[in-house]
Design an enzyme around this catalytic site. Structure first.
Site, short mmCIF file in Angstrom:
data_model
loop_
_atom_site.label_atom_id
_atom_site.label_comp_id
_atom_site.label_asym_id
_atom_site.label_seq_id
_atom_site.Cartn_x
_atom_site.Cartn_y
_atom_site.Cartn_z
CB SER A 1 34.59 -15.70 4.48
OG SER A 1 33.87 -15.82 3.29
CD GLU B 1 23.88 -19.58 2.85
OE1 GLU B 1 23.25 -19.39 3.89
OE2 GLU B 1 25.10 -19.41 2.75
CB ALA B 2 20.26 -15.34 -2.29
NE ARG C 1 19.93 -14.93 9.39
CZ ARG C 1 21.22 -14.74 9.09
NH1 ARG C 1 21.58 -13.87 8.18
NH2 ARG C 1 22.15 -15.46 9.69
C1 G16 Z 1 29.16 -17.49 5.89
C2 G16 Z 1 28.37 -18.78 5.84
C3 G16 Z 1 27.23 -18.62 4.86
C4 G16 Z 1 26.37 -17.44 5.28
C5 G16 Z 1 27.23 -16.19 5.42
C6 G16 Z 1 26.48 -15.01 6.00
O1 G16 Z 1 29.67 -17.22 4.63
O2 G16 Z 1 29.24 -19.82 5.45
O3 G16 Z 1 26.50 -19.81 4.83
O4 G16 Z 1 25.39 -17.20 4.34
O5 G16 Z 1 28.31 -16.45 6.29
O6 G16 Z 1 25.99 -15.35 7.25
P1 G16 Z 1 25.34 -14.30 8.23
O7 G16 Z 1 24.21 -13.67 7.46
O8 G16 Z 1 24.87 -15.10 9.40
O9 G16 Z 1 26.38 -13.28 8.56
P2 G16 Z 1 31.16 -16.76 4.40
O10 G16 Z 1 31.32 -16.77 2.92
O11 G16 Z 1 31.31 -15.41 5.02
O12 G16 Z 1 31.97 -17.80 5.11
#
Ligand code: G16
Length: 549
Positions: free
Chosen positions: A72, A385-386, A510
């Site tokens: 992603s 999410e934001a 976090r």
């Molecule tokens: C993924 C999750 C999202 C999350 C993001 C960041 O997004 O699907 O729900 O907000 O990671 O997560 P973290 O702050 O734990 O790194 P994506 O778009 O990268 O698949």
């Protein structure tokens, strides 16, 4: 007896295949969005995820399970692998620990032992049919990871379908479509084409002849969203909808430019437009992320600079529009609506939704998998999410009401028809940037709004998001939907002390579940204060995160 024989043959096949896909010794964890790390570490991990996906399919009455290979928003050198459950939602959380256990097995023999124990504990018949479907983003490393996955599926006698390059939401769509094929309520045709047809048809219905104003420039993060959006646009009937889209940052031939200085994550975290191509002042722009599941809108202005409309803005716009439609349709007393956010949601949006729209807001931990399940508790659950990742879920009762309630006036009929079209337009399995973009475009067309009109609905509190490299991010443990730290001891007290120095302030830290880092969020009455607070909290995190502390 059959299952003993089968188990023995599985054992031999798994042992032989696993020998070709060793894991690199380290501790792995199924994180926010599956396993995500440098692609060089993922071959053995992906093989083992394949084993789990086959067990999951057999555990779920032989329904199709999805596996998506993507990292992603992460840099191009990373990749990732995650499992999609039969209805297209994320893997049930209890099973994440089984995935973690399989991936951390220290030898092929231990792997087989864990695999068989899981089958026994979950009463899984290893002779039953199993099916796994999968796709990948444009990262070159996806090729070899798909081969590792296929080896695991062959070793476990699992039927599999390789959909090749897809956006993440397309894979989620295909899983649900596969499992509802031939059922009384189907989700759509089981093909990529079926996905485009469904969206295009619902988009036309949702617009009800309203005009879309001006050009929309879409930055595709040089990821899979570029070619897929271009393909989708071919399905929008030109005689019915004048949708002028300029697709930019759609170079998927140079892997190194993926998510580089562009895309939804860049725009959200840097709070500025991608430098290339420089958006013309006033032009309506949006950015997708590397696998097209996040969406952020923005425009630039010669006087006021840059203005961003993020996931919180999309959530409030969608909740507002849909609750107005529910009112107009006369369904206010029979259907409830709620919004789900995370700690990153701007306080301005939460106030607006609860106080102005009178819609309840629930806060969950980060990760759409958490928001999705809470949103399912409402007839209409809006979750974002934001960072622009989210969707709107409609319950079976809600869908029935849109189609079956008897309208008492033309206004009620129109409202019900728009609601029914939105339930088809909005991806019901997971956040989907292309589908969300069509939703936003349809709402703006109905309201005859520019981005500036949309931005005026409420004021965001100035905020800043910082990524902090630490020695060991796992030292940081949270509670209260990740708004407070329980560990390292003392860190939360220091953060509280820092927050007290500023007005209208809030901050939290976090560990990321997708990157090897911590994240710090701060908001306060002014930009200067939000920046200063974020820096202070980042320094606290740095200090507590260095293992030598
Ligand atoms: C993924 C999750 C999202 C999350 C993001 C960041 O997004 O699907 O729900 O907000 O990671 O997560 P973290 O702050 O734990 O790194 P994506 O778009 O990268 O698949």
């Amino acid at each position: 007896m059959a299952s003993v024989v089968s188990s023995a043959s599985h054992d031999a096949a798994i042992l032989a295949a696993s020998a070709k896909h060793p894991t690199v010794p380290q501790v792995y964890k199924y994180g926010t969005a599956g396993f995500r790390m440098n692609a060089d570490l993922l071959d053995g991990v992906t093989f083992r995820v394949g084993l789990l996906a086959s067990l999951r399919s057999r555990n779920k009455s032989s329904t199709a399970i999805g596996v998506m290979i993507t990292a992603s928003h992460n840099p191009a050198v990373d990749n990732g692998v995650k499992i999609v459950d039969p209805l297209g939602d994320m893997l049930e959380q209890e099973w994440e620990q089984y995935a973690t256990a399989l991936v951390n097995a220290k030898s092929d023999e231990e792997l087989v032992r864990i695999y068989n124990k899981l089958a026994t504990d979950q009463k899984i018949d290893l002779t039953a049919k199993a099916k796994v479907i999968y796709g990948r983003d444009t990262r070159p490393s996806g090729h070899t990871l798909v081969a590792a996955l296929a080896d695991a599926l062959d070793a476990t006698n699992t039927q599999h379908v390789d959909y090749k390059i897809l956006t993440t939401p397309q894979l989620h769509y295909l899983v649900r479509a596969t499992n509802t094929e031939g059922k009384p309520i189907t989700y759509g045709k089981v093909s990529e084409e079926g996905y485009y047809e469904k969206l295009a048809e619902a988009f036309v219905r949702a617009l009800q002849g309203r005009k879309i104003q001006g050009t929309l420039q879409v930055d595709c993060a040089n990821g899979v969203g570029g070619p897929k959006l271009a393909e989708f646009l071919k399905y929008v009937p030109k005689d019915k909808v004048d949708f002028d889209v300029k697709v930019v940052n759609d170079d998927v031939l140079r892997p190194e430019v993926l998510n580089l200085d562009c895309g939804a994550d860049f725009v959200k975290t840097k709070q500025r437009a991608p430098p290339n191509p420089k958006p013309e002042p006033g032009l309506r722009c949006c950015s997708l992320d590397g696998d097209a599941d996040r969406l952020i809108y923005y425009w630039t202005d010669p006087d006021t600079g840059f203005f961003m409309l993020d996931g919180d803005r999309i959530a409030s716009l969608a909740a507002w529009f849909i609750s107005e439609l529910i009112e107009s349709a006369g369904l206010r007393d029979s259907l409830n609506i709620g919004v789900v956010q995370t700690a990153y949601a701007n306080g301005g949006s939460t106030n607006f939704i609860t106080r102005h729209l009178n819609i309840p807001v629930v806060c969950t931990a980060t990760g759409v998998k958490h928001l999705h399940h809470v949103a399912q508790q409402f007839d209409i659950g809006v979750y974002f999410e934001a960072n622009g990742h989210g969707t709107v879920l409609f319950s079976a009762d809600a869908r029935k009401a849109f189609k079956q309630a008897q309208p008492q006036s033309p206004g009620q009929k129109d409202a019900m028809e728009i609601l029914a079209s939105l339930a088809d337009l909005i991806n019901q399995t997971v956040g989907d940037a292309i589908s969300d973009m069509l939703l936003v475009e349809a709402i703006l067309a109905h309201k005859n709004w520019t981005l500036r009109d949309w931005a005026q609905t409420y004021r965001d509190l100035p905020n800043r998001l910082v990524r902090v490299e630490v020695g060991d991010k796992d030292l940081f443990q949270t509670y209260d939907s990740e708004r407070r730290l329980s560990h390292p001891e003392g860190a939360q007290d220091e953060i509280d002390g820092a927050v007290k120095k500023y007005s209208e302030a809030r901050a939290f830290a976090r560990a990321s579940g997708t990157e090897n880092a911590c994240r710090v969020y701060a908001e306060a009455a002014s930009h200067a204060q939000a920046n200063e607070l974020a820096d202070r909290v980042a320094r606290i995190v740095e200090r507590y995160g260095s293992t030598s502390q």
